[in-house]
Write a protein that holds these residues in place. Structure first.
Motif, short mmCIF file in Angstrom:
data_model
loop_
_atom_site.label_atom_id
_atom_site.label_comp_id
_atom_site.label_asym_id
_atom_site.label_seq_id
_atom_site.Cartn_x
_atom_site.Cartn_y
_atom_site.Cartn_z
N ARG A 137 0.83 -1.21 0.00
CA ARG A 137 0.00 0.00 0.00
C ARG A 137 0.86 1.26 0.00
NH1 ARG A 137 -3.83 -3.30 3.15
NH2 ARG A 137 -5.94 -2.84 2.39
N VAL A 138 1.86 1.27 0.86
CA VAL A 138 2.73 2.45 0.97
C VAL A 138 3.51 2.65 -0.31
CG1 VAL A 138 4.73 3.39 2.19
CG2 VAL A 138 2.87 2.33 3.47
N ARG A 139 4.05 1.58 -0.88
CA ARG A 139 4.82 1.69 -2.12
C ARG A 139 3.95 2.18 -3.28
NH1 ARG A 139 9.80 -0.65 -3.74
NH2 ARG A 139 10.45 0.56 -5.58
N ALA A 140 2.65 1.80 -3.24
CA ALA A 140 1.73 2.23 -4.30
C ALA A 140 1.18 3.63 -4.06
CB ALA A 140 0.57 1.24 -4.40
N GLY A 141 1.58 4.26 -2.94
CA GLY A 141 1.16 5.63 -2.68
C GLY A 141 -0.28 5.77 -2.21
N GLU A 142 -0.79 4.76 -1.51
CA GLU A 142 -2.17 4.85 -1.03
C GLU A 142 -2.26 5.96 0.02
OE1 GLU A 142 -4.66 2.14 1.89
OE2 GLU A 142 -4.48 1.16 -0.08
N VAL A 260 11.27 4.56 7.61
CA VAL A 260 10.54 4.62 6.35
C VAL A 260 11.44 5.31 5.34
CG1 VAL A 260 8.49 5.46 5.15
CG2 VAL A 260 8.33 4.79 7.56
N LEU A 261 11.81 4.60 4.28
CA LEU A 261 12.65 5.18 3.23
C LEU A 261 11.81 6.01 2.27
CD1 LEU A 261 15.18 2.36 2.21
CD2 LEU A 261 15.68 4.50 3.40
N VAL A 266 12.10 6.41 -6.54
CA VAL A 266 12.95 5.73 -5.56
C VAL A 266 13.63 4.48 -6.08
CG1 VAL A 266 11.16 4.23 -4.55
CG2 VAL A 266 13.00 5.14 -3.09
N SER A 267 13.15 3.92 -7.19
CA SER A 267 13.73 2.67 -7.68
C SER A 267 15.22 2.83 -8.02
CB SER A 267 12.97 2.16 -8.91
OG SER A 267 12.98 3.12 -9.94
N ILE A 287 8.46 4.82 0.47
CA ILE A 287 7.57 5.81 -0.15
C ILE A 287 8.25 6.41 -1.36
CG2 ILE A 287 6.42 8.05 0.13
CD1 ILE A 287 6.15 7.43 3.10
N ASP A 288 7.53 6.45 -2.48
CA ASP A 288 7.99 7.16 -3.67
C ASP A 288 7.12 8.41 -3.80
OD1 ASP A 288 8.52 8.11 -6.28
OD2 ASP A 288 9.11 6.10 -6.94
N THR A 289 7.71 9.58 -3.59
CA THR A 289 6.91 10.81 -3.62
C THR A 289 6.30 11.08 -4.99
OG1 THR A 289 9.00 12.01 -3.91
CG2 THR A 289 8.04 11.99 -1.70
N SER A 290 6.97 10.63 -6.06
CA SER A 290 6.41 10.83 -7.40
C SER A 290 5.15 10.00 -7.57
CB SER A 290 7.44 10.47 -8.47
OG SER A 290 7.73 9.08 -8.49
#
Length: 362
Positions: A137-142, A260-261, A266-267, A287-290
């Protein structure tokens, strides 16, 4: 519990224990003396109820993020049919069973529960199921997942950025970080973090590449941070690993890490850390802010926007870090494409997306 079989989670929507609870509630509501019925023994306890042999999977609920042991409507129908066939009585399909919508879309391990020991063993895996889903969820920016992390005031958000050669991605010329240690700040009565004094930050230039790597398409500016340190290439992984170690909690499969990175795109940063053989705990959230900003825009949370050409911004488009900052009203007064500055501004962008009204722009 069963042989190893995989099933599509679609249709697995009914919390198993709530099936039992719903029937007991129905019996009470309608004054059904179930304890006098020939089939009443199946309801004397949840353990007795499980002897039917229930096919189940573990999933998390889209709405709440909580993990569940669930079965299908067809299995409840099979239970009702068994009562009719074996005891000659018809039970209704009750309508107050806890129904969830599985977050998981990939195939899940099918198990058959026949007793409470098996149920208890499967129940003990639910925290790990919830953590796996939370990471996704976090990686997908939920948005809800990220806001919950921020609002907990207990995580350490660490933004990391690397600069490398356009000709050779494995040639890392500089890296920087910025961290908001929310638990520490909140314990000292500081909330929300004030970026300028409260972000811990650093910038490192790899000695072997000083003034030797000059990128043309995305120019790099290694000397634009200010208080930078030069370090030998061989020591880079050691220093970065030490910094991570000051912020990590133990790697536990049932609990999210304190760390939390954060990265923008971020990849690429994760690739650099992998190349350096940096050990990142498996329970660290990323987390990827983009990605997060794109999810907010696609959902309408950021309102109408224009792209750099002045045209309406297209759905699904991704902003560069500079354009993201500009869209957030940041007057950028530092040189971007410097790893230290980019890390600081990435963390600032995240905080502005999460708490725009209370974040002080440096």
């Amino acid at each position: 519990m069963s042989d190893f079989n995989l099933v599509d989670p679609r249709g697995w929507e009914y919390d198993l224990q709530s099936v039992y609870a719903a029937y007991l509630g129905y019996f009470q509501l309608h004054n059904v003396p179930w304890y006098e019925r020939t089939w009443g023994g199946l309801f004397e306890s949840f353990e007795d109820f499980l002897t039917f042999s229930w096919p189940v999977i573990t999933v998390t609920d889209c709405a709440t993020g909580r993990p569940h042991i669930v079965t299908r409507l067809t299995s409840i129908g099979a239970f009702i049919k068994m009562i009719k066939t074996r005891f000659g009585e018809t039970l209704p399909m009750v309508d107050n069973i806890l129904k969830i919508r599985p977050f998981e879309t990939s195939q899940r391990h099918l198990r058959t529960i026949t007793d409470y020991t098996a149920y208890k063993k499967l129940y003990s895996t639910l925290p790990a199921v919830a953590l796996t889903a939370l990471k996704a969820r976090v990686r997908a920016g939920e948005p809800k997942a990220l806001r919950d992390l921020w609002d907990s005031k207990e995580k350490t958000f660490l933004a990391i950025d690397f600069e490398w050669s356009e000709r050779n991605q494995s040639s890392c010329s500089e890296w920087g970080y910025a961290a908001a240690r929310c638990g520490h700040l909140d314990a000292n009565g500081i909330w929300p973090p004030d970026p300028e004094p409260n972000y811990r930050r650093g910038h490192y230039i790899v000695t072997e590449y000083v003034d030797k790597i000059r990128n043309k398409h995305r120019p790099n500016f290694p000397w634009a941070f200010g208080d930078s340190q030069q370090i030998p290439k061989a020591k880079t992984p050691q220093i970065l690993q030490a910094i991570l170690s000051t912020m990590c909690s133990p790697d536990i499969e049932t609990t999210a890490n304190t760390l939390v990175l954060v990265g923008h795109g971020v990849s690429g940063d994760l690739y650099q850390m992998e190349q350096m053989k940096i050990k990142i705990p498996h329970n660290v959230l990323v987390i990827d802010t983009s990605v997060y900003e794109r999810v907010l825009f696609n959902s309408g949370a950021r309102g109408p926007m224009k792209d750099p050409s002045g045209q309406p911004r297209a759905q699904g488009s991704t902003l560069s870090l500079t354009n993201l900052l500009l869209s957030l009203g940041v007057d950028i007064q530092c040189q971007m494409h410097n790893a230290g500055n980019d890390a600081f501004m990435t963390l600032l962008a995240l905080q502005l997306l999460l708490d725009p009204h209370n974040t002080k722009i440096p």
